[in-house]
Design a protein around this motif. Structure first.
Motif, short mmCIF file in Angstrom:
data_model
loop_
_atom_site.label_atom_id
_atom_site.label_comp_id
_atom_site.label_asym_id
_atom_site.label_seq_id
_atom_site.Cartn_x
_atom_site.Cartn_y
_atom_site.Cartn_z
N ALA A 130 0.83 -1.21 0.00
CA ALA A 130 0.00 0.00 0.00
C ALA A 130 0.87 1.26 0.00
CB ALA A 130 -0.93 -0.01 1.21
N PHE A 131 1.94 1.24 0.80
CA PHE A 131 2.84 2.40 0.84
C PHE A 131 3.49 2.59 -0.52
CE2 PHE A 131 3.79 1.99 5.68
CZ PHE A 131 2.50 2.40 5.94
N LYS A 132 3.93 1.52 -1.12
CA LYS A 132 4.63 1.61 -2.39
C LYS A 132 3.70 2.04 -3.52
CE LYS A 132 8.25 1.47 -4.84
NZ LYS A 132 9.21 2.57 -4.65
N ALA A 133 2.39 1.80 -3.33
CA ALA A 133 1.42 2.19 -4.36
C ALA A 133 1.24 3.70 -4.44
CB ALA A 133 0.08 1.52 -4.08
N LEU A 134 1.69 4.40 -3.41
CA LEU A 134 1.61 5.87 -3.46
C LEU A 134 2.49 6.39 -4.60
CD1 LEU A 134 1.84 6.88 0.31
CD2 LEU A 134 -0.15 7.11 -1.18
N SER A 135 1.95 7.30 -5.37
CA SER A 135 2.69 7.83 -6.52
C SER A 135 3.77 8.81 -6.06
CB SER A 135 1.73 8.55 -7.47
OG SER A 135 2.46 9.21 -8.48
N PRO A 136 5.01 8.67 -6.56
CA PRO A 136 6.06 9.66 -6.24
C PRO A 136 5.68 11.07 -6.69
CG PRO A 136 7.01 7.68 -7.21
CD PRO A 136 5.53 7.55 -7.36
N GLY A 137 4.76 11.16 -7.65
CA GLY A 137 4.31 12.49 -8.09
C GLY A 137 3.61 13.27 -6.99
N LEU A 138 3.17 12.57 -5.94
CA LEU A 138 2.52 13.25 -4.82
C LEU A 138 3.48 14.17 -4.08
CD1 LEU A 138 0.01 13.48 -2.91
CD2 LEU A 138 0.96 11.52 -1.67
N LEU A 139 4.77 13.84 -4.11
CA LEU A 139 5.75 14.62 -3.34
C LEU A 139 5.91 16.04 -3.88
CD1 LEU A 139 8.51 11.89 -2.82
CD2 LEU A 139 6.58 12.48 -1.35
N SER A 140 5.81 16.20 -5.18
CA SER A 140 5.99 17.53 -5.77
C SER A 140 4.96 18.54 -5.29
CB SER A 140 5.99 17.44 -7.30
OG SER A 140 7.12 16.73 -7.75
N PRO A 141 3.66 18.24 -5.38
CA PRO A 141 2.68 19.22 -4.87
C PRO A 141 2.79 19.47 -3.37
CG PRO A 141 1.59 17.18 -5.53
CD PRO A 141 2.99 17.11 -6.04
N LEU A 142 3.13 18.41 -2.61
CA LEU A 142 3.32 18.63 -1.16
C LEU A 142 4.49 19.57 -0.90
CD1 LEU A 142 2.74 15.04 0.29
CD2 LEU A 142 1.27 17.04 0.56
N GLY A 143 5.60 19.36 -1.63
CA GLY A 143 6.75 20.23 -1.46
C GLY A 143 6.45 21.65 -1.88
N ILE A 144 5.67 21.81 -2.96
CA ILE A 144 5.31 23.15 -3.42
C ILE A 144 4.41 23.85 -2.41
CG2 ILE A 144 4.01 24.42 -5.18
CD1 ILE A 144 4.99 22.33 -7.20
N LEU A 145 3.46 23.12 -1.85
CA LEU A 145 2.58 23.71 -0.83
C LEU A 145 3.37 24.15 0.40
CD1 LEU A 145 -0.51 21.31 -1.01
CD2 LEU A 145 -0.41 23.71 -1.71
N PHE A 146 4.33 23.31 0.81
CA PHE A 146 5.16 23.68 1.95
C PHE A 146 5.97 24.94 1.64
CE2 PHE A 146 9.20 23.48 4.26
CZ PHE A 146 8.75 23.45 5.57
N ALA A 147 6.54 25.00 0.43
CA ALA A 147 7.35 26.17 0.05
C ALA A 147 6.50 27.43 -0.02
CB ALA A 147 8.01 25.91 -1.30
#
Length: 256
Positions: free
Chosen positions: A39-56
């Motif tokens: 289940a963890f591995k099924a998470l898309s790496p593309g999710l990290l970009s919007p999270l990082g942008i929101l944090f920035a």
């Protein structure tokens, strides 16, 4: 923590952030087994970009406000010091007794501000209800002067205007001293950073070394952002704060 020297503030912020990242790493890697690992591995790496942008974006929004208040505080102090210096210089057009009296009132105002008001601003205790008695006395005394010739009349007008400028700058200084980063904003930064760290750990849960490296890098970015915001969040608090040095120079360099 905001009153700590910058080095110790950095130690606290980085240590707390790395501890949080390590805790996330430990929890996620322990949970990443069997179905949960898939289940963890099924998470898309593309999710990290919007999270990082929101944090920035969140960090940038708060940083602009914090550094804007810091610049306003510096400008208010510089304006007040320049106005007081103008009063000191213009008082030289009057007889020695009157000039000396004006200088004494200005010096008293500066000493009170440095010794009493500055510590109060650092602890958010300074308010506009506290009247600068010495500066008010300077204004009343200047208005009571009787110019003997045209140059003194011009100097008196300019002195009154300079004192008003100093009073206005003082008001701005005290208002800015009350600024800080609210709890909701701190909570927003911390939660956004937490969500991003958890997402990074889940995406890389199948490779522990990669997961540790990714968490360490992003945690370092979070810690640096928090450190910069914390160091500048209160313009008159901490090692990186607006000092009363320009005001002191009015005393040391002013004519006597």
């Amino acid at each position: 923590m905001l009153n700590l020297p910058l080095v110790w503030m950095a130690v606290v912020v980085f240590a707390a952030t790395y501890l949080l990242a390590a805790s996330i790493y430990w929890v996620v890697t322990r949970l990443a087994v069997n179905d949960r690992a898939r289940a963890f591995k099924a998470l898309s790496p593309g999710l990290l970009s919007p999270l990082g942008i929101l944090f920035a974006l969140l960090v940038g929004f708060i940083a602009v406000e914090v550094w804007g208040n810091y610049d306003k505080a510096k400008a208010a102090v510089a304006t007040e010091a320049s106005a007081l210096r103008a009063v000191v210089v213009l008082a030289g057009t009057f007889p020695e007794e009157q000039k000396t009296h004006v200088h004494g009132l200005v010096d008293r105002h500066i000493e009170e501000a440095v010794n009493e008001v500055w510590p109060a601003m650092a602890h958010h205790r300074a308010t506009l209800s506290n009247v600068p008695t010495a500066l008010i006395e300077t204004l009343y005394y200047t208005l009571s002067l009787e110019p003997a010739h045209a140059s003194q009349r011009i100097a008196q007008t300019e002195m009154v205007e300079a004192i008003r400028t100093a009073l206005d700058a003082r008001r701005h200084r005290i208002v800015v001293s009350e600024s800080t980063v609210g709890r909701v904003k701190w909570a927003g930064i911390l939660l956004m950073g937490l969500f991003t760290l958890v997402a990074i750990a889940m995406v890389h849960s199948d490779n522990r070394l990669t997961c540790a490296i990714a968490l360490t890098l992003f945690a370092s970015g979070i810690a640096l952002s928090l450190l910069l915001i914390a160091a500048y969040s209160r313009p008159f608090t901490g090692e990186i704060s607006v000092r009363p040095d320009p005001r002191k120079q009015v005393i040391t360099t002013g004519p006597s």
